[in-house]
Write a protein that holds these residues in place. Structure first.
Motif, PDB file in Angstrom:
ATOM      1  N   VAL A   1     -11.367  11.443 -11.866  1.00  0.00           N
ATOM      2  CA  VAL A   1     -11.067  10.600 -13.022  1.00  0.00           C
ATOM      3  C   VAL A   1     -11.848  11.088 -14.239  1.00  0.00           C
ATOM      4  O   VAL A   1     -11.327  11.123 -15.363  1.00  0.00           O
ATOM      5  N   ILE A   2     -13.111  11.464 -14.018  1.00  0.00           N
ATOM      6  CA  ILE A   2     -13.900  12.029 -15.112  1.00  0.00           C
ATOM      7  C   ILE A   2     -13.261  13.329 -15.588  1.00  0.00           C
ATOM      8  O   ILE A   2     -13.223  13.617 -16.792  1.00  0.00           O
ATOM      9  N   GLY A   3     -12.738  14.138 -14.645  1.00  0.00           N
ATOM     10  CA  GLY A   3     -12.025  15.344 -15.026  1.00  0.00           C
ATOM     11  C   GLY A   3     -10.799  15.042 -15.866  1.00  0.00           C
ATOM     12  O   GLY A   3     -10.461  15.786 -16.801  1.00  0.00           O
ATOM     13  N   ASP A   4     -10.110  13.919 -15.562  1.00  0.00           N
ATOM     14  CA  ASP A   4      -8.985  13.497 -16.402  1.00  0.00           C
ATOM     15  C   ASP A   4      -9.437  13.224 -17.824  1.00  0.00           C
ATOM     16  O   ASP A   4      -8.694  13.463 -18.778  1.00  0.00           O
ATOM     17  N   GLY A   5     -10.657  12.690 -17.955  1.00  0.00           N
ATOM     18  CA  GLY A   5     -11.184  12.417 -19.288  1.00  0.00           C
ATOM     19  C   GLY A   5     -11.385  13.675 -20.105  1.00  0.00           C
ATOM     20  O   GLY A   5     -11.451  13.612 -21.347  1.00  0.00           O
ATOM     21  N   VAL A   6     -11.489  14.817 -19.435  1.00  0.00           N
ATOM     22  CA  VAL A   6     -11.605  16.102 -20.136  1.00  0.00           C
ATOM     23  C   VAL A   6     -10.228  16.711 -20.388  1.00  0.00           C
ATOM     24  O   VAL A   6      -9.952  17.222 -21.480  1.00  0.00           O
ATOM     25  N   LEU A   7      -9.351  16.649 -19.395  1.00  0.00           N
ATOM     26  CA  LEU A   7      -8.083  17.359 -19.452  1.00  0.00           C
ATOM     27  C   LEU A   7      -7.006  16.607 -20.217  1.00  0.00           C
ATOM     28  O   LEU A   7      -6.158  17.225 -20.867  1.00  0.00           O
ATOM     29  N   THR A   8      -6.981  15.273 -20.136  1.00  0.00           N
ATOM     30  CA  THR A   8      -5.934  14.511 -20.819  1.00  0.00           C
ATOM     31  C   THR A   8      -5.953  14.701 -22.328  1.00  0.00           C
ATOM     32  O   THR A   8      -4.902  15.002 -22.923  1.00  0.00           O
ATOM     33  N   PRO A   9      -7.091  14.531 -23.011  1.00  0.00           N
ATOM     34  CA  PRO A   9      -7.071  14.770 -24.462  1.00  0.00           C
ATOM     35  C   PRO A   9      -6.652  16.194 -24.806  1.00  0.00           C
ATOM     36  O   PRO A   9      -5.934  16.416 -25.788  1.00  0.00           O
ATOM     37  N   THR A  10      -7.082  17.152 -23.993  1.00  0.00           N
ATOM     38  CA  THR A  10      -6.783  18.551 -24.285  1.00  0.00           C
ATOM     39  C   THR A  10      -5.292  18.830 -24.218  1.00  0.00           C
ATOM     40  O   THR A  10      -4.695  19.344 -25.174  1.00  0.00           O
ATOM     41  N   ILE A  11      -4.658  18.497 -23.092  1.00  0.00           N
ATOM     42  CA  ILE A  11      -3.246  18.835 -22.913  1.00  0.00           C
ATOM     43  C   ILE A  11      -2.353  17.966 -23.791  1.00  0.00           C
ATOM     44  O   ILE A  11      -1.327  18.438 -24.308  1.00  0.00           O
ATOM     45  N   SER A  12      -2.714  16.698 -24.012  1.00  0.00           N
ATOM     46  CA  SER A  12      -1.870  15.817 -24.818  1.00  0.00           C
ATOM     47  C   SER A  12      -1.869  16.239 -26.283  1.00  0.00           C
ATOM     48  O   SER A  12      -0.806  16.382 -26.902  1.00  0.00           O
ATOM     49  N   VAL A  13      -3.052  16.440 -26.840  1.00  0.00           N
ATOM     50  CA  VAL A  13      -3.145  16.809 -28.254  1.00  0.00           C
ATOM     51  C   VAL A  13      -2.570  18.201 -28.493  1.00  0.00           C
ATOM     52  O   VAL A  13      -1.828  18.432 -29.454  1.00  0.00           O
ATOM     53  N   LEU A  14      -2.904  19.144 -27.623  1.00  0.00           N
ATOM     54  CA  LEU A  14      -2.405  20.509 -27.807  1.00  0.00           C
ATOM     55  C   LEU A  14      -0.879  20.562 -27.670  1.00  0.00           C
ATOM     56  O   LEU A  14      -0.210  21.291 -28.416  1.00  0.00           O
ATOM     57  N   SER A  15      -0.316  19.798 -26.750  1.00  0.00           N
ATOM     58  CA  SER A  15       1.136  19.765 -26.603  1.00  0.00           C
ATOM     59  C   SER A  15       1.797  19.146 -27.821  1.00  0.00           C
ATOM     60  O   SER A  15       2.873  19.591 -28.246  1.00  0.00           O
TER      61      SER A  15
ATOM     62  N   ALA B   1     -11.678   4.849 -20.283  1.00  0.00           N
ATOM     63  CA  ALA B   1     -11.710   4.667 -18.828  1.00  0.00           C
ATOM     64  C   ALA B   1     -12.823   5.494 -18.195  1.00  0.00           C
ATOM     65  O   ALA B   1     -13.445   5.072 -17.216  1.00  0.00           O
ATOM     66  N   THR B   2     -13.082   6.674 -18.749  1.00  0.00           N
ATOM     67  CA  THR B   2     -14.179   7.513 -18.246  1.00  0.00           C
ATOM     68  C   THR B   2     -15.526   6.833 -18.462  1.00  0.00           C
ATOM     69  O   THR B   2     -16.381   6.822 -17.567  1.00  0.00           O
ATOM     70  N   PHE B   3     -15.722   6.254 -19.653  1.00  0.00           N
ATOM     71  CA  PHE B   3     -16.949   5.498 -19.903  1.00  0.00           C
ATOM     72  C   PHE B   3     -17.095   4.360 -18.899  1.00  0.00           C
ATOM     73  O   PHE B   3     -18.182   4.127 -18.357  1.00  0.00           O
ATOM     74  N   SER B   4     -16.005   3.663 -18.641  1.00  0.00           N
ATOM     75  CA  SER B   4     -16.047   2.506 -17.751  1.00  0.00           C
ATOM     76  C   SER B   4     -16.411   2.909 -16.325  1.00  0.00           C
ATOM     77  O   SER B   4     -17.234   2.259 -15.669  1.00  0.00           O
ATOM     78  N   ILE B   5     -15.823   3.998 -15.837  1.00  0.00           N
ATOM     79  CA  ILE B   5     -16.073   4.374 -14.440  1.00  0.00           C
ATOM     80  C   ILE B   5     -17.478   4.953 -14.274  1.00  0.00           C
ATOM     81  O   ILE B   5     -18.102   4.808 -13.220  1.00  0.00           O
ATOM     82  N   ILE B   6     -18.020   5.585 -15.304  1.00  0.00           N
ATOM     83  CA  ILE B   6     -19.401   6.050 -15.224  1.00  0.00           C
ATOM     84  C   ILE B   6     -20.355   4.861 -15.222  1.00  0.00           C
ATOM     85  O   ILE B   6     -21.367   4.855 -14.506  1.00  0.00           O
ATOM     86  N   LYS B   7     -20.031   3.842 -15.998  1.00  0.00           N
ATOM     87  CA  LYS B   7     -20.842   2.624 -15.976  1.00  0.00           C
ATOM     88  C   LYS B   7     -20.822   1.979 -14.593  1.00  0.00           C
ATOM     89  O   LYS B   7     -21.852   1.532 -14.087  1.00  0.00           O
ATOM     90  N   GLN B   8     -19.650   1.946 -13.958  1.00  0.00           N
ATOM     91  CA  GLN B   8     -19.556   1.392 -12.612  1.00  0.00           C
ATOM     92  C   GLN B   8     -20.341   2.242 -11.612  1.00  0.00           C
ATOM     93  O   GLN B   8     -20.999   1.711 -10.716  1.00  0.00           O
ATOM     94  N   SER B   9     -20.277   3.562 -11.765  1.00  0.00           N
ATOM     95  CA  SER B   9     -21.032   4.450 -10.873  1.00  0.00           C
ATOM     96  C   SER B   9     -22.522   4.213 -11.021  1.00  0.00           C
ATOM     97  O   SER B   9     -23.267   4.203 -10.039  1.00  0.00           O
ATOM     98  N   GLN B  10     -22.975   4.015 -12.246  1.00  0.00           N
ATOM     99  CA  GLN B  10     -24.387   3.741 -12.480  1.00  0.00           C
ATOM    100  C   GLN B  10     -24.785   2.405 -11.867  1.00  0.00           C
ATOM    101  O   GLN B  10     -25.866   2.271 -11.285  1.00  0.00           O
TER     102      GLN B  10
END
Length: 788
Positions: free
Chosen positions: A170-184, A366-375
């Motif tokens: 999910v954290i990886g999605d936080g990196v890849l989603t902005p990249t592929i969406s904006v670039l596309s 969502a990435t911020f939220s899941i890292i908060k939950q992990s912490q």
């Protein structure tokens, strides 16, 4: 934590509670809001699905349309089986008090089976209103699986690693989603400006990404009201264009809805067609968000928005692109933008770019939220968490994570420059999260729902085989970008597991070396030392017994405070703990020892805001406990166990101690009761601290009083008076400054994990004093070595 006893925690109630009524108006309002939060990522998939499918493999379009119809059939049935059948009809039902996501499934399992690795469970936790245990497994096979899982620590560790794997993806999605969406989205410029160099498109995408991450600290609530209209406008655009293309280019494209075309496609393309499925699975990127964001909405609203709007609009959009490609196979590289009618190209381009930004924003949050939950669950180092809204639940910002995500997004954008390789990485990350959800759902169906094992196994085999098919296709492209989520997940998993392992070993050391009651009783009421005025708050992770830091302090210092409170901030495997059930107060040893335990319980999604009224609230709650204990006929006045009876203390009723605010008194700064016993030097330090603090951070100035009630027992009144006197003398925070190292006979791997990796993380994350919002002028740190 200084936020543990404050009424501000009431704001932790998520905003779906404003719509608890089952009226259609409430459901429609939540469904409308879900467009901008849940479906931004899923709805932008048509930008790159067909390009990634055909350019990412050796499959080429022919005049027979078999390839394009076969891919459309795969898209339709994948989109129908995974988001609709799996998530909408099955997975959404596995909510944890209305919450969804990987941690919700793990939380359900931890409550119904002893699969947690940290031994801090208490019977009182099961009395929480949000604990809501289902019926115990009654079927023999379900009970066997539950017992087998509980009795093997290696399986429980494997389950945690599986959960961390899903989290890291999910954290990886936080990196890849902005990249592929904006670039596309911005790559559509090259349709009109054919001579525009690729470097300028990449530069524009980087600029948008930098702006997106730079605005994160303002919080999405300030621009969130326009998210839903943007996604709705985008869905209207792509569905309208899809209808136009179907009727103009190929009305017979509906034939691809038959699953026969999938068989025909694989028969013709063989291994190349199988490899191309790595691009097809991009059509369901963002489907997991329906479950992960369940806590912000409701099952009915998410189902309504998806089935009535998102699903038909996206299917029509994919059909329209397929109809266009069946007549223009040479335009596959920019199929979406080439299929747009010329008069509406620029408005659609603008909406596409905005939709890409909205989808990226949702994934970053969502990435911020899941890292908060992990912490919260002890699986991530302490980081700075800022709440960007006082009114909307879940609006948080983590500066360190934000800038790390931005640097990774820019590096991938500049390094790959093309959506095909990014899509290879993106698909692997998305399908891995879905496979983890499938396996956890199998365990939930057996252990929590007590379903027949054969039914749960059918679910696992059916959906697991589909997802494994896509994973196998994605793994063939590891060398073509698929390595990115693998590397990111390995790094984040190593960080999370090492932190959890070190934290668990430290807890086990405290548990094994806690102070015995026999040793405590031999010290007597004075604990063998001088008891000085004041309250000492000793922070510990233990929920039972006296931690070794206490004996270490006693043997090294000649004095201790007259009132001692062992404070434990604990996270329970539930999403939320109601404010009235959050605090457990108990007594340690005989009454004359004046030792208490305060356990503050949080859920993994509870917000912990800084509050400087902690001391006053704690005194009120201890006073409430003393009064409750005194009126309880079952309480013994000669309690000599280490842990006496614990009581849940909700919002103080002021029946034991009344609190009177002095904030409106202009001259009270010179006559504060809690400062009168301090020296002029200490008073000057306090004045400096308050002057340096912002107005909202200054502590509330109050006075405590004992009600003039004849019903209060004299011994209780004396203890309450002593408590007030200690508060007026001052409060000291005692925290262990620990150094963790592996035992000499440990393996090389353990020595590296503890001595190098874990201590590196401890030295480079937020220190406990900052994380717990402890005032530095009142802090006492006790050095201690943990040999684990």
């Amino acid at each position: 934590m200084n936020s543990v006893l404050t009424s501000m925690d009431i704001e932790s109630t998520h905003y779906k509670d404003h719509y608890t009524k089952t009226s259609w108006k409430a459901v429609l309002m939540l469904a409308y809001q879900s467009f901008g939060v849940v479906y931004g990522d899923l709805s932008t998939s048509p930008l790159y699905v067909y390009k990634s499918t055909f350019f990412g493999s050796k499959v080429r379009l022919s005049d027979s349309d078999a390839e394009i119809l076969g891919v459309l059939s795969f898209v339709f049935w994948t989109f129908t089986l995974i988001p609709i059948l799996k998530y909408v009809f099955i997975v959404l039902r596995a909510d944890d008090n209305g919450e969804g996501g990987t941690f919700a499934l793990y939380s359900l399992l931890c409550r119904h089976a002893k699969v947690g690795l940290l031994p801090n469970h208490q019977a009182a936790d099961e009395e929480l209103s949000t604990y809501s245990l289902e019926q115990r497994p009654t079927k023999q096979r379900s009970h066997i699986i539950k017992t087998f899982l509980e009795s093997h620590e290696s399986l429980r560790k494997g389950l945690l690693i599986l959960v961390l794997l899903g989290t890291c993806m999910v954290i990886g999605d936080g990196v890849l989603t902005p990249t592929i969406s904006v670039l596309s989205a911005v790559s559509g410029l090259r349709v009109k400006a054919t001579d525009l160099h690729e470097h300028y498109v990449v530069l524009l995408a980087c600029g948008i990404l930098m702006g997106l991450f730079a605005l994160q600290h303002y919080g999405t609530h300030k621009v969130g009201f326009i998210f839903a209209p943007i996604v709705i406008a985008w869905l209207f655009c792509i569905s309208s264009i899809g209808i136009y293309n179907i009727f103009r280019w190929n009305p017979g494209v509906y034939k691809a809805l038959s699953p026969y075309y999938m068989y025909k496609y694989l028969k013709k393309t063989r291994i190349d067609g199988w490899i191309s499925l790595g691009g097809v699975l991009l059509c369901i990127t963002g489907a997991e968000a329906m479950y992960a964001d369940l806590g912000h909405f409701s099952q009915c609203s998410i189902k309504l928005a998806f089935t009535c709007a998102v699903y038909p609009c996206l299917i029509i959009a994919y059909m329209g692109q397929a109809a266009f490609l069946s007549r223009h196979p040479a335009d596959i590289e920019r199929s979406f933008y080439m299929s747009i009618p010329k008069p509406v190209f620029w408005p659609v381009f603008l909406v596409a770019t905005l939709a890409a930004v909205v989808g990226s924003q949702a994934v970053i949050s969502a990435t911020f939220s899941i890292i908060k939950q992990s912490q919260a669950l002890g699986c991530f180092p302490r980081v700075k968490i800022l709440h960007t809204s006082n009114h909307i639940y879940g609006q948080i910002y983590i500066p360190e994570v934000n800038w790390i995500l931005m640097m990774l997004c820019l590096a991938i954008t500049v390094g790959f420059r093309d959506t095909i390789m990014i899509g290879n990485a993106y698909g692997l990350a998305v399908i891995t999260v879905m496979l983890v959800t499938t396996f956890l759902m199998f365990l939930v169906m057996v252990i929590v729902w007590d379903k027949n094992v054969l039914i749960a196994l059918a679910f696992l085999i059916f959906f697991g085989s589909i997802e494994c098919l896509y994973i196998s296709a994605s793994l063939t492209k590891v060398h073509e970008g698929g390595w990115v989520p693998l590397v990111l997940s390995i790094i984040f998993m190593a960080i999370m597991y090492i932190w959890h392992y070190g934290f668990r070993k430290k807890y086990e050391f405290d548990l094994q070396n806690k102070v015995s009651m026999k040793w405590l009783l031999t010290l007597g009421p004075s604990l063998g030392i001088v008891r000085v005025p004041g309250i000492g708050l000793i922070y510990t992770d233990l929920v039972t017994g006296v931690p070794p830091i206490f004996s270490h302090f006693v043997t090294n210092l000649p004095a201790f405070h007259q009132i001692l409170v062992f404070v434990c901030v604990k996270h329970v495997p539930v999403p939320y703990v109601p404010i009235e059930e959050r605090c457990l107060i108990g007594r340690i040893g005989p009454k004359e020892f004046r030792m208490f335990r305060c356990i503050i319980r949080y859920g993994y999604k509870d917000e912990q805001r800084d509050d400087h009224d902690f001391e006053n609230q704690l005194v009120m709650k201890i006073g409430e406990f003393i009064q409750t204990e005194g009126t309880n006929s079952h309480a013994s006045s000669n309690e000599v166990t280490v842990d006496g009876r614990m009581a849940v203390i909700g919002v103080p009723t002021q029946r034991g101690i009344k609190i009177v605010s002095l904030n409106d008194d202009i001259d009270n700064s010179l006559s504060l009761p809690h400062s009168c016993s301090k020296s002029p030097t200490m008073l000057s330090f306090q004045d400096i601290e308050e002057l340096d603090s912002p107005p909202f951070a200054q502590r509330k100035k109050v006075r405590f009083e004992i009600p003039d009630s004849p019903d209060i027992d004299p011994s209780i009144r004396d203890e309450l008076a002593e408590l007030i006197e200690a508060k007026e003398a001052g409060v000291a925070y005692i925290l262990g400054h620990s150094y963790v190292k592996a035992k000499k006979n440990s393996s090389l791997l353990k020595k590296f994990v503890i001595d190098v990796a874990f201590n590196f993380l401890r030295n480079n994350c937020r220190v406990p004093t900052v994380a717990l919002s402890i005032p530095h002028l009142s802090l006492i740190e006790v050095g201690m070595i943990y040999c684990v």
